[in-house]
Motif scaffolding. Sequence first.
Motif, PDB file in Angstrom:
ATOM      1  N   MET A   1       0.837  -1.211   0.000  1.00  8.91           N
ATOM      2  CA  MET A   1       0.000   0.000   0.000  1.00  8.91           C
ATOM      3  C   MET A   1       0.867   1.255   0.000  1.00  8.91           C
ATOM      4  N   ARG A   2       1.875   1.237   0.871  1.00  7.18           N
ATOM      5  CA  ARG A   2       2.754   2.384   0.987  1.00  7.18           C
ATOM      6  C   ARG A   2       3.451   2.654  -0.343  1.00  7.18           C
ATOM      7  N   HIS A   3       3.892   1.567  -0.978  1.00 12.17           N
ATOM      8  CA  HIS A   3       4.554   1.685  -2.275  1.00 12.17           C
ATOM      9  C   HIS A   3       3.608   2.321  -3.295  1.00 12.17           C
ATOM     10  N   MET A   4       2.374   1.825  -3.304  1.00 13.64           N
ATOM     11  CA  MET A   4       1.430   2.316  -4.312  1.00 13.64           C
ATOM     12  C   MET A   4       1.052   3.767  -4.078  1.00 13.64           C
ATOM     13  N   LEU A   5       0.949   4.176  -2.804  1.00 13.52           N
ATOM     14  CA  LEU A   5       0.539   5.545  -2.486  1.00 13.52           C
ATOM     15  C   LEU A   5       1.717   6.512  -2.502  1.00 13.52           C
ATOM     16  N   GLY A   6       2.915   5.973  -2.372  1.00 11.10           N
ATOM     17  CA  GLY A   6       4.073   6.830  -2.212  1.00 11.10           C
ATOM     18  C   GLY A   6       4.095   7.494  -0.848  1.00 11.10           C
ATOM     19  N   ALA A   7       3.548   6.782   0.154  1.00  7.90           N
ATOM     20  CA  ALA A   7       3.482   7.361   1.497  1.00  7.90           C
ATOM     21  C   ALA A   7       4.837   7.281   2.174  1.00  7.90           C
ATOM     22  N   GLU A   8       5.129   8.297   3.007  1.00  5.00           N
ATOM     23  CA  GLU A   8       6.410   8.317   3.708  1.00  5.00           C
ATOM     24  C   GLU A   8       6.317   7.610   5.055  1.00  5.00           C
ATOM     25  N   GLN A   9       5.118   7.644   5.619  1.00  3.86           N
ATOM     26  CA  GLN A   9       4.985   7.194   6.993  1.00  3.86           C
ATOM     27  C   GLN A   9       3.834   6.198   7.087  1.00  3.86           C
ATOM     28  N   VAL A  10       4.032   5.121   7.874  1.00  3.87           N
ATOM     29  CA  VAL A  10       2.950   4.166   8.106  1.00  3.87           C
ATOM     30  C   VAL A  10       2.653   4.134   9.602  1.00  3.87           C
ATOM     31  N   LEU A  11       1.406   4.407   9.960  1.00 10.44           N
ATOM     32  CA  LEU A  11       0.986   4.352  11.358  1.00 10.44           C
ATOM     33  C   LEU A  11      -0.059   3.252  11.504  1.00 10.44           C
ATOM     34  N   VAL A  12       0.055   2.488  12.563  1.00  9.44           N
ATOM     35  CA  VAL A  12      -0.974   1.488  12.853  1.00  9.44           C
ATOM     36  C   VAL A  12      -1.667   1.926  14.132  1.00  9.44           C
ATOM     37  N   GLY A  13      -2.962   2.223  14.039  1.00 11.25           N
ATOM     38  CA  GLY A  13      -3.713   2.670  15.218  1.00 11.25           C
ATOM     39  C   GLY A  13      -4.520   1.517  15.790  1.00 11.25           C
ATOM     40  N   ILE A  14      -4.258   1.192  17.056  1.00 14.51           N
ATOM     41  CA  ILE A  14      -4.961   0.082  17.701  1.00 14.51           C
ATOM     42  C   ILE A  14      -5.458   0.577  19.061  1.00 14.51           C
ATOM     43  N   GLU A  15      -6.731   0.350  19.368  1.00 14.16           N
ATOM     44  CA  GLU A  15      -7.249   0.796  20.669  1.00 14.16           C
ATOM     45  C   GLU A  15      -6.558   0.026  21.788  1.00 14.16           C
ATOM     46  N   ASP A  16      -6.332   0.733  22.898  1.00 13.73           N
ATOM     47  CA  ASP A  16      -5.519   0.138  23.959  1.00 13.73           C
ATOM     48  C   ASP A  16      -6.262  -0.934  24.770  1.00 13.73           C
ATOM     49  N   ASN A  17      -7.458  -1.309  24.324  1.00 11.36           N
ATOM     50  CA  ASN A  17      -8.105  -2.469  24.961  1.00 11.36           C
ATOM     51  C   ASN A  17      -7.669  -3.782  24.279  1.00 11.36           C
ATOM     52  N   LYS A  18      -6.691  -3.680  23.365  1.00 10.41           N
ATOM     53  CA  LYS A  18      -6.204  -4.881  22.668  1.00 10.41           C
ATOM     54  C   LYS A  18      -4.701  -5.015  22.859  1.00 10.41           C
ATOM     55  N   PRO A  19      -4.255  -5.234  24.093  1.00  8.12           N
ATOM     56  CA  PRO A  19      -2.798  -5.253  24.344  1.00  8.12           C
ATOM     57  C   PRO A  19      -2.089  -6.360  23.564  1.00  8.12           C
ATOM     58  N   GLU A  20      -2.757  -7.523  23.371  1.00 11.74           N
ATOM     59  CA  GLU A  20      -2.103  -8.622  22.655  1.00 11.74           C
ATOM     60  C   GLU A  20      -1.845  -8.227  21.208  1.00 11.74           C
ATOM     61  N   ALA A  21      -2.862  -7.660  20.568  1.00 14.50           N
ATOM     62  CA  ALA A  21      -2.710  -7.226  19.182  1.00 14.50           C
ATOM     63  C   ALA A  21      -1.633  -6.160  19.074  1.00 14.50           C
ATOM     64  N   LEU A  22      -1.626  -5.225  20.036  1.00 11.44           N
ATOM     65  CA  LEU A  22      -0.603  -4.171  20.037  1.00 11.44           C
ATOM     66  C   LEU A  22       0.782  -4.788  20.109  1.00 11.44           C
ATOM     67  N   ALA A  23       0.942  -5.781  21.003  1.00 16.76           N
ATOM     68  CA  ALA A  23       2.257  -6.409  21.179  1.00 16.76           C
ATOM     69  C   ALA A  23       2.671  -7.151  19.912  1.00 16.76           C
ATOM     70  N   CYS A  24       1.733  -7.906  19.323  1.00 13.88           N
ATOM     71  CA  CYS A  24       2.067  -8.682  18.122  1.00 13.88           C
ATOM     72  C   CYS A  24       2.441  -7.768  16.970  1.00 13.88           C
ATOM     73  N   MET A  25       1.682  -6.698  16.794  1.00 14.96           N
ATOM     74  CA  MET A  25       1.964  -5.794  15.682  1.00 14.96           C
ATOM     75  C   MET A  25       3.284  -5.068  15.922  1.00 14.96           C
ATOM     76  N   ALA A  26       3.526  -4.677  17.177  1.00 13.21           N
ATOM     77  CA  ALA A  26       4.776  -3.973  17.488  1.00 13.21           C
ATOM     78  C   ALA A  26       5.960  -4.902  17.226  1.00 13.21           C
ATOM     79  N   GLU A  27       5.793  -6.180  17.579  1.00 13.22           N
ATOM     80  CA  GLU A  27       6.871  -7.137  17.364  1.00 13.22           C
ATOM     81  C   GLU A  27       7.145  -7.302  15.865  1.00 13.22           C
ATOM     82  N   ALA A  28       6.062  -7.430  15.108  1.00 13.64           N
ATOM     83  CA  ALA A  28       6.223  -7.602  13.663  1.00 13.64           C
ATOM     84  C   ALA A  28       6.819  -6.363  13.019  1.00 13.64           C
TER      85      ALA A  28
END
Lengths: 563, 344
Positions: A204-231
């Motif tokens: 997606m970033r390549h196609m849009l030519g975006a400089e920055q990628v942000l992943v927004g996750i609500e803090d009621n999902k700590p497991e998802a936050l941890a997995c995404m941060a790890e990845a």
Amino acid sequence: MRTGNPPAAGARGRRLYDFPGGVHPEGHKAVSTGRPIAAMPLLPRYVVALRQHIGEPARAVVQIGERVLRGQLIGRPEGYVSVGVHAPTSGRVVAVEPRPVPHPSGLMDLCVVIDADGEDRAVDLAPLDWHRMDPSALRNRLREMGLAGLGGAVFPSFIKLNPGAKRQIPILILNGAECEPWITCDDMLMRERASEILLGAHVMRHMLGAEQVLVGIEDNKPEALACMAEAAAGSDVEVVGVPTVYPGGGGKQLTYTLTGRKTPSKGLTTDVGVQVFNVGTAYSLYRAVYLGEPLVSRVVTVTGHVGSPRNLEVRLGSPISDVIRAAGGELPGATGEVIGGPMMGFDLHDTSAPITKAVNCVLVRNAEHFPPKPAPMPCIRCGECARACPAALQPYELYWYARHRDFGKTQSYSLFDCIECGCCSYVCPSHIPLVDYYRFAKSEIWAREREKQAADLARERHEFRIFRLEREKREKAEKLAKKASERMDSGAVATDDPEAARKKALLAAAIEKAKQAKAGIRPKNVDDLPADKQREIAAIEARRQQLASTAEPSDTRSPTPDS
Amino acid sequence: MTGSPHIIAQHTSVRSVMLKVLAALIPGTLAHAWYFGPGVWVSLLLCTFFAYTFEALALAMRNQPLKPFLGDGSVLVTAWLLALSLPTLAPWWLYAVGMLFAVLVAKHLYGGLGQNLFNPAMVGYAALIVSFPAYMTQWPAPMDLASHTPDLLEALDLVFAGQGAVSPDAYTAATPLDTLRTQVRAGGDAAAIMLEPVFGHLGARGQEMVALMYLLGGLLLLNYRVIGWHIPTAYLGAVVLTATGLHLLDAGRHADPLFHLMAGGTMLGAFFILTDPVSASATPRGKLIYAGLAGCITVVIRAFGGYPDGVAFSVLLMNMAVPFIDAHTQPKVFGQVGRDRDRP
């Protein structure tokens, strides 16, 4: 409470912004996160809707009786805002006919019904060489592969992945907020398939030519936050925990929370240089690009009053009744099904309707969690709705004017900035179904717009018809006049037309007569008279001559005796 | 069948809002009974009785269901607010007339719950003060200043049988606001007048404690988000500013701002009357304008007007301006650029 825009501290110290309003309904998320995502077993029959996305429905390209393979195009995109539809498994097309579909209206829509052969053979799937492909060709490929936003809006992804000629999209946001209660499909996807999601985001970033990628996750999902941060570790993708507040996962809300950029009213997030994709869409993009697989399945949360609430990877076209059965079936006391979450979802009319790209959750209601709504009381203008509104509207005013059918006023109070998130109805102490009033007002305004357009068109047509008739009349008259004068002037016309020559002779005679009359000779009906009459007339004429010569020159017929 | 959302917040209803308001009135009511005698219970009961009678009558005449509307608690709030605004120990029919204007005229003639342009309790109060000014200025004296304070039985006797046995002079006294107004107009000096015992420590003996209890109840309402900060802050701020201005101009005629906060209905008005959502402005900026102007008008009426207290009339005057204020103070919609919208 949430007022104004004081920044809150986010993960990694990113400054977060507080959008107006919002509510905190109970999450019920843990109900369906206890089990990993499981693939639904193969079903004997699939009902694939041709309208699974926003825009024009796909056009069926298969015949009844035709054999299809998994991933085979069965509906071709029709028009620009449209994407392809594919067979979810191998089998035989048994019908192309209207069937119940998951839609608030409960109306039927055209579906391709496929009887599975149980072999689940796929078409040849070839990964896309996205890095070297021409961007436009890549977008066309994704369009054909049926990619649409899986967050619920199902807008064709290829359009959103087109940055446009002039527009700059420096920021790509992956939306993993999942603010609706009960729904956990994005949560589970992020826990289990974080690196695949990020691979999709990379494309997606390549196609849009975006400089920055942000992943927004609500803090009621700590497991998802941890997995995404790890990845995301080691990359410059920023995984940010955002406060849990409904509707924090709305595109405009998440954009504001993460960047402080306010999407203009009636505008898109791209107007402020941000494109937002659901994490599920990024995952489906990964499958399309890296595996060459068209969109034929998605993760669906089946939760609420069912035997074993969980997330299932479901082939598109699976009847919802089968999907509920795969999650343990409805328990006694179930009071219906909601498609989507409790805040913005809609009631399912028929469980034989299939899962589509838009269905992220099947929520089975019961009386405990979904008690009947109390009877509405009059509005007391307490303003709770205005404090809860994420668009900073004045819902009580909109309600007042919608109720009294003053639709002009509803528009001047920015009715169309309403995203129908349901916060106002949720907090209303008078239990007024406010959002229903706004839907009513919007549909009335749309209906009136259509009527007005139709009336305008009819009026324009009528006016043009009048104009055309007049023009034709005028042109005809001009042509006739021209023709007549041509005939009068040119003898050439007369010579080769005996009728015209005769008319001309008559005309000439008439003109000659008129000239004689003007000269004072009064032609009389004196031919063929009996002799005595002729003599009588001659006598009268002689007397008249005599009189005229003796009388004063005051005769009215000859004012000038000299002439 | 209605559409989304399929859930609503628990424990919110018109009834629960009204019950919270009533609960917040309890400290002030107790202080009232403590400092001015048990007569307040009689007026509360009477007002409640007439409130429900007139409400039921109006609902029946309007073919409205009795149960939800009698149960919503709104008429009980009106009754309590009017009872706490009226002198206790007045004849019973005074409360009846007050409630008649509040419930029948101000509320139901305008269309019932949620439709009234004016605060019902203040309409009742205004009707009484212009019709029966003599009764409306006969306030019981604070118990420690009165030569005699009627007990509950005497209070019932006074209210229902009239003022035969006990002379009103024994238990009533001019209120601090009335005393100040009368004596200043007779040529007295405000500072000197305010040394009299009826002015208490903070401005009004007895009343000051009742006012502080109303303040406490109001802070509870703020804490539980039944009301917002805009109206009380703007109102009390404007009262202090206006009173300070007048006091600085002419301290001999005008009392200090603390007196204006503690005397009369200032605190009740700030937290319980101006905040009535139906008749108040509902936009954030509108609330500041609405309550701020009401605060100015309150002090101006006290200082120059024909009535000792100005709370009721300031509320009614600003109620009148609410539709205009709201139309011109609409907040900016999220994502709309430029100035705040201006309404036609």
